[in-house]
Design an enzyme around this catalytic site. Structure first.
Site, mmCIF file in Angstrom:
data_model
loop_
_atom_site.group_PDB
_atom_site.id
_atom_site.type_symbol
_atom_site.label_atom_id
_atom_site.label_comp_id
_atom_site.label_asym_id
_atom_site.label_seq_id
_atom_site.Cartn_x
_atom_site.Cartn_y
_atom_site.Cartn_z
ATOM 1 N N ARG A 113 -44.715 -5.573 29.803
ATOM 2 C CA ARG A 113 -45.348 -5.920 28.540
ATOM 3 C C ARG A 113 -45.888 -7.336 28.631
ATOM 4 N NH1 ARG A 113 -42.475 -4.549 22.959
ATOM 5 N NH2 ARG A 113 -40.753 -5.823 23.654
ATOM 6 N N ASP B 292 -32.382 -5.557 30.688
ATOM 7 C CA ASP B 292 -31.410 -6.655 30.839
ATOM 8 C C ASP B 292 -29.989 -6.171 30.606
ATOM 9 O OD1 ASP B 292 -33.332 -8.518 31.448
ATOM 10 O OD2 ASP B 292 -33.513 -9.296 29.402
ATOM 11 N N THR C 299 -49.655 -10.409 24.153
ATOM 12 C CA THR C 299 -50.350 -9.332 23.425
ATOM 13 C C THR C 299 -49.481 -8.089 23.242
ATOM 14 O OG1 THR C 299 -51.148 -8.346 25.458
ATOM 15 C CG2 THR C 299 -52.540 -10.044 24.483
ATOM 16 N N ASP D 195 -32.726 -5.913 24.963
ATOM 17 C CA ASP D 195 -33.594 -5.504 26.068
ATOM 18 C C ASP D 195 -32.811 -4.530 26.965
ATOM 19 O OD1 ASP D 195 -36.190 -6.788 27.830
ATOM 20 O OD2 ASP D 195 -34.646 -5.663 28.913
#
Ligand code: URA
Length: 210
Positions: free
Chosen positions: A105, A204, A109, A201
């Site tokens: 990602r 992670d 943006t 996440d």
């Protein structure tokens, strides 16, 4: 809710998902739970796999018994967190072919940027299940599904652990033909594109990288 979205709200899935959401859950436990949930998700996602009859002998009698038929299916992991769902599903369907799509990602943006693509041959003739634990903005999922279609795939499903309403809407708009399977739909996305309340996440949490 659209009939293209299926929430797998079995109590076992919900219990395991709660454990995964908790901040203090160690990476090893997180990965194990993801593996277990992937079995339960796969059970729903693969409900309409075709079967054929085969003659077998039980210790008591001959019978016509169902076995899986049709082309081997393709599991496609959206890297890197997709591997958590892929591993469990592959245990369940060891003969599946496997593809990988690497997307990250863009932090500014939130657009999906492709950095890796490897897909099995004859994808156009096979059912394809794309997996990524988090359906957040829907950018990665939409880009991945678009890539699969470009490669010829026609029968595509998308399986995730958690979805945001924004992600479901985005995938539904870009790919109205694709069924989405998820264990839960959360409230919304935060300003950084994270699912709220979510689980943080997923990559992670799986690999202890933060
Ligand atoms: N990806 C993640 O790993 N978590 C989110 O909440 C959103 C995207």
């Amino acid at each position: 809710m659209s009939d293209m979205v299926r929430v797998v709200d079995h109590p076992l899935v919900q219990h395991k998902l709660t454990l995964m959401r908790e901040r203090g859950t160690p990476s090893a436990v997180f990965r194990q739970l993801l593996r277990e949930i992937s079995f339960l998700l796969a059970y729903e996602v693969l409900r309409d796999l075709p079967t054929a009859s085969k003659t077998i002998e039980t210790p008591i009698a001959e019978m016509q018994a169902p076995v899986l038929s049709g082309k081997k299916l393709v599991l496609v992991s959206i890297l890197r967190a997709g591997n958590g769902l892929l591993d469990g599903m592959l245990d369940l369907i060891p003969s599946a072919r496997v593809g990988h799509i690497g997307l990250y990602r863009d932090p500014e943006t939130l657009a999906a940027v492709e950095y890796y693509l490897k897909l099995p041959d004859h994808i156009c003739e096979r059912p394809v299940i794309a997996v990524d634990p988090m359906l957040a903005t829907g950018n990665s999922a939409s880009a991945a599904i678009g890539r699969l279609k470009q490669a010829g795939a026609r029968d595509i499903k998308f399986a995730c652990l958690l979805a945001a309403p924004e992600g479901i809407a985005a995938v539904g708009k870009a790919h109205p033909d694709v069924h989405v399977y998820t264990a839960a739909i959360d409230s919304h996305l935060d300003d950084h594109g994270y699912i709220v309340p979510g689980l943080g996440d997923a990559g992670d949490r799986m690999y202890g990288t933060k």
